[in-house]
Design an enzyme around this catalytic site. Structure first.
Site, PDB file in Angstrom:
ATOM      1  N   CYS A  84      -1.659  65.880  -7.124  1.00 14.79           N
ATOM      2  CA  CYS A  84      -3.159  64.817  -6.656  1.00 14.79           C
ATOM      3  C   CYS A  84      -4.791  65.807  -7.066  1.00 14.79           C
ATOM      4  O   CYS A  84      -5.754  65.497  -7.442  1.00 14.79           O
ATOM      5  CB  CYS A  84      -3.154  64.211  -5.985  1.00 14.79           C
ATOM      6  SG  CYS A  84      -1.370  63.685  -6.095  1.00 14.79           S
ATOM      7  N   HIS A 255      15.778  75.383 -18.214  1.00 13.30           N
ATOM      8  CA  HIS A 255      14.793  76.283 -18.131  1.00 13.30           C
ATOM      9  C   HIS A 255      14.292  76.612 -16.901  1.00 13.30           C
ATOM     10  O   HIS A 255      14.581  75.924 -15.633  1.00 13.30           O
ATOM     11  CB  HIS A 255      13.188  76.131 -18.323  1.00 13.30           C
ATOM     12  CG  HIS A 255      12.357  77.264 -18.562  1.00 13.30           C
ATOM     13  ND1 HIS A 255      11.408  77.178 -17.624  1.00 13.30           N
ATOM     14  CD2 HIS A 255      11.674  78.249 -19.835  1.00 13.30           C
ATOM     15  CE1 HIS A 255      10.504  78.353 -17.515  1.00 13.30           C
ATOM     16  NE2 HIS A 255      11.012  78.104 -19.385  1.00 13.30           N
ATOM     17  N   ASP A 317      -4.060  60.475 -12.059  1.00 11.05           N
ATOM     18  CA  ASP A 317      -4.714  61.799 -12.131  1.00 11.05           C
ATOM     19  C   ASP A 317      -3.761  62.656 -12.481  1.00 11.05           C
ATOM     20  O   ASP A 317      -3.402  64.273 -13.002  1.00 11.05           O
ATOM     21  CB  ASP A 317      -4.441  62.295 -10.082  1.00 11.05           C
ATOM     22  CG  ASP A 317      -3.648  62.147  -9.634  1.00 11.05           C
ATOM     23  OD1 ASP A 317      -2.664  61.223 -10.059  1.00 11.05           O
ATOM     24  OD2 ASP A 317      -3.299  61.774  -8.460  1.00 11.05           O
TER      25      ASP A 317
END
Length: 531
Positions: A84, A255, A317
């Site tokens: 954010c 990963h 965002d």
């Protein structure tokens, strides 16, 4: 005030009719040199892939579709930091995250930073903002910042509640996120009562919390936000048959940074296909509610005769993984998290246009100045979108020359145990970590592998080398990673000292308390070793 129900299909049809029998809303006359009004609606956590095919098949988003019909959709728009505050700091400053040093949700821009809205106001625009801003320092929970500061500590703790869904209300309840509706109402009233009477152009900003997941009080006092909540009204907008169940790697094949993220987000346990499908469906329903708020703004502009004089921008965002790659939330460079919506309509903007160019949120700042005919500073990371929107040569409006063929995104916050850098260019997405050598990189061919399931970094070392060279020409990322590590340690020490004798009790009862309290000494010793 108009009936408080959101526009349904009938209301949308009337809006289309008022806009001119399905044509684009009438722009100002070509000889009119007055500057356009601007409205920016920025939501939180909307996956940009839902704004075009095939993602748009999963949920009914009529007002996003309205903007596509009467304007432009960007097919490859990205956040500059998938969380954010750092993302919003980039959008409001026009600068990459390593330049703003917005390392986490606690550290953003200074309160007195000159944003594009400040400049528009200085140059004669009437400025008004409602709702979520979240681009300055000092906000978000203590847990959120401590988790970011301690990401290099050698421990693994669950920092969130297990993601879940919750149905509320009834089939006619559409106002689920009351705070967002309240701010939307304020913006609508401002348009109808003030904007309509202005003799100067205006810039209006509306920030929405949706479709960000809701807080999860079941997880304890220091809860995260892992509840996907909606009503039957919005859930009916979702096409369950079109919901794609994401493929997951086994835990052992993940990963290492992905495994850390999945574990700290409490997603390494077993999930049934029904659970995953429901999480995704409820998320899409939350996106439908977000779309309806956008519709209220469009409708208010139409009702007041301002729609044809106003440029509307819709974005977010960052995105939401919604259980892709065994994660929810953002904090990742995978498409679900990093790909944002970006749609523009209004005077001079081509209709029904799909732009494939790779762009990012730092482009908002110079675009706003361009719209307002304000000189664009040369030190910005972003480039104006106006040449793309109006099919003009970049050199006509920017002495900086053409925009680069890449975008940069970076992440330095919680739920990820390394600084992360993403270079997106052409068909490639290159992701590297920390100092570029201690953590294996990732390379995805998005044309052949849109779900990002096959890491090609080992197979194509020359491509990795070439992309890494470009990345290092943009940012000295090993140096930035080192600076973030030092910042994290310094901030933690300051925080620890401020607590005095209360330190052990406070740190044990943050969001990770369910794990921490099982072995307090072990985790305190790990922090002492790190310090």
């Amino acid at each position: 005030m108009r009936d408080s129900r959101p526009l349904g299909r009938a209301g949308l049809a009337l809006l289309l009719l008022a806009a001119g029998a399905g044509a684009r809303p009438r722009p100002a006359a070509s000889g009119d040199q007055s500057r356009s009004n601007v409205v920016l609606v920025a939501c939180d956590s909307l996956d940009g892939r839902l704004t075009f095919f095939p993602g748009n098949q999963t949920v009914d988003l009529p007002f996003i579709n309205f903007m596509k019909r009467h304007g432009t959709v960007f097919l490859n728009a990205y956040t500059n930091s998938p969380i954010c505050c750092p993302s919003r700091a980039a959008m409001w400053s026009g600068l990459f995250t390593h330049l703003t040093e917005s390392w986490n949700n606690f550290k953003g821009l200074d309160a007195d930073y000159i944003t594009w809205m400040d400049l528009l106001e200085k140059y004669g625009y009437r400025a008004q903002k409602f709702g979520k801003l979240d681009f300055t320092s000092g906000h978000h929970s203590v847990s959120n910042r401590v988790e970011a500061w301690t990401r290099d500590v050698d421990f693994l703790l669950r920092q969130e509640g297990r993601p879940r869904v919750k149905l509320t209300g009834h089939r006619k309840q559409f106002r689920v996120m009351e705070k967002d509706w309240w701010n939307t109402d304020k913006a609508v009233n401002w348009i109808k009562e003030e904007a309509i009477n202005l003799t100067q152009p205006f810039i209006l900003y509306l920030g929405l919390n949706l479709p960000h997941p809701y807080p999860s009080p079941y997880a304890g006092e220091n809860f995260g936000s892992s509840t996907f909540l909606t009503s039957p009204y919005w859930l009916e907008k979702v096409n369950y048959e079109a919901i794609k169940i994401p493929k997951w790697s086994s835990l052992s094949e993940m990963h290492p940074v992905d495994y850390y993220s999945s574990y700290t987000k409490n997603c390494t346990g077993e999930f049934t296909k029904e659970e995953v499908r429901n999480i995704r469906a409820f998320y899409y329903a939350m996106c439908a509610e977000t779309d309806a708020m956008l519709g209220e703004i469009i409708s208010a502009l139409q009702d007041t005769g301002l729609l044809g004089k106003t440029i509307i921008i819709f974005t977010a965002d960052h995105g939401e993984l919604a259980m892709e790659h065994r994660q929810f939330y953002k904090m990742s460079m995978y498409e679900g998290s990093s790909h944002v919506p970006l749609l523009v309509m209004g005077p001079g903007v081509r209709e029904q246009q799909q732009i494939p160019n790779i762009v990012s949120l730092v482009d908002i700042y110079p675009t706003m100045l361009d719209i307002a005919r304000i000189p664009v500073p040369q030190n910005l990371s972003g480039h104006s979108l106006i040449p793309l929107l109006r099919e003009r040569a970049e050199s006509e409006v920017s002495p900086r020359g053409p925009r680069p063929s890449w975008v940069l995104s970076e992440f330095h916050g919680c739920n990820v145990n390394s600084s992360v850098y993403m270079l997106r260019t052409g068909k490639w997405k290159y992701i590297t970590y920390s100092d570029g050598s201690s953590v294996p990189p990732q390379l995805f061919d998005l044309a052949a592998d849109p779900d990002e399931l096959t890491n090609l970094a080992i197979k194509f070392p020359a491509t990795v080398h070439s992309l890494d060279k470009i990345l290092r020409s943009i940012v000295n990322y090993p140096k930035v990673s080192s600076s973030v590590q030092e910042y994290n340690k310094q901030q933690f020490i300051i925080w620890k000292q401020s607590l005095g004798h209360n330190y052990s009790s406070v740190i044990a009862n943050l969001r990770w308390h369910q794990d921490w309290l099982k072995d307090r000494k072990k985790y305190e010793n790990a922090i002492d070793k790190w310090l």
